[in-house]
Scaffold this motif. Structure first.
Motif, PDB file in Angstrom:
ATOM      1  N   PRO A  20       0.818  -1.213   0.000  1.00 28.81           N
ATOM      2  CA  PRO A  20       0.000   0.000   0.000  1.00 28.81           C
ATOM      3  C   PRO A  20       0.852   1.264   0.000  1.00 28.81           C
ATOM      4  CG  PRO A  20      -0.741  -1.541   1.677  1.00 28.81           C
ATOM      5  CD  PRO A  20       0.549  -2.059   1.159  1.00 28.81           C
ATOM      6  N   VAL A  22       0.282   5.850  -0.267  1.00 33.39           N
ATOM      7  CA  VAL A  22      -0.655   6.970  -0.218  1.00 33.39           C
ATOM      8  C   VAL A  22      -1.138   7.233  -1.645  1.00 33.39           C
ATOM      9  CG1 VAL A  22      -0.867   9.448   0.240  1.00 33.39           C
ATOM     10  CG2 VAL A  22       0.444   7.991   1.800  1.00 33.39           C
ATOM     11  N   LYS A  23      -2.442   7.422  -1.809  1.00 31.38           N
ATOM     12  CA  LYS A  23      -3.010   7.721  -3.119  1.00 31.38           C
ATOM     13  C   LYS A  23      -2.687   9.171  -3.463  1.00 31.38           C
ATOM     14  CE  LYS A  23      -7.191   7.368  -5.870  1.00 31.38           C
ATOM     15  NZ  LYS A  23      -8.566   6.862  -5.917  1.00 31.38           N
ATOM     16  N   GLN A  42      -6.921  10.926   4.590  1.00 27.66           N
ATOM     17  CA  GLN A  42      -6.015  10.482   3.535  1.00 27.66           C
ATOM     18  C   GLN A  42      -6.419   9.111   2.998  1.00 27.66           C
ATOM     19  OE1 GLN A  42      -1.982  10.745   4.798  1.00 27.66           O
ATOM     20  NE2 GLN A  42      -1.238  10.880   2.724  1.00 27.66           N
ATOM     21  N   TYR A  44      -5.479   5.615   0.529  1.00 26.01           N
ATOM     22  CA  TYR A  44      -4.347   4.750   0.203  1.00 26.01           C
ATOM     23  C   TYR A  44      -4.731   3.868  -0.973  1.00 26.01           C
ATOM     24  CZ  TYR A  44      -2.591   6.282   4.670  1.00 26.01           C
ATOM     25  OH  TYR A  44      -2.152   7.068   5.687  1.00 26.01           O
ATOM     26  N   GLU A  73      -5.927   3.839   6.794  1.00 24.81           N
ATOM     27  CA  GLU A  73      -4.518   3.491   6.678  1.00 24.81           C
ATOM     28  C   GLU A  73      -4.322   1.993   6.912  1.00 24.81           C
ATOM     29  OE1 GLU A  73      -0.191   4.760   8.546  1.00 24.81           O
ATOM     30  OE2 GLU A  73      -2.005   5.801   9.189  1.00 24.81           O
TER      31      GLU A  73
END
Length: 116
Positions: A20, A22-23, A42, A44, A73
């Motif tokens: 994974p 962070v998008k 946030q 992912y 997350e």
């Protein structure tokens, strides 16, 4: 438009193929910026390979790799090669009428956890 359609993944094995991250998306200046939801949380992205499990001694069918947006997350235990479960998996159809007539399916889940 079909959005947030629940996906039943019982009978499938999901394995992480890319850990994974962070998008991100590109802003108007060409910089990568983190993607957040409407509440500022946030997002992912994780890549998983899904394959039907075999039954009655027969092997499962062919599989497919998909990119899944995660709304929470992922834990540090979600690593490349891990067998996982998606929590609240859904899909949405999207289309861009930008002259290129692009469309597809986006996959999303609330979370990911180790299977078993």
């Amino acid at each position: 438009m079909l959005t947030n359609v629940p996906v039943v993944l019982e009978g499938y094995k999901l394995q992480v193929t890319e850990e994974p991250v962070v998008k991100t998306k590109r802003d108007e200046n060409g910089n990568d910026v983190a993607v957040t939801d409407r509440n500022g949380v946030q997002q992912y992205v994780v890549m998983v390979f899904g394959k039907p499990r075999g039954q009655d001694g027969r092997p499962g069918g062919k599989g497919v790799e998909v990119k899944v947006t995660l709304e929470t997350e992922p834990g540090e235990e979600i690593t490349d090669g891990a067998t996982v479960e998606l929590i609240n998996p859904r899909l949405s159809y999207w289309a861009n009428d930008d002259g290129k007539h692009r469309c597809g399916i986006a996959y999303r889940a609330t979370a990911v956890k180790l299977a078993g």
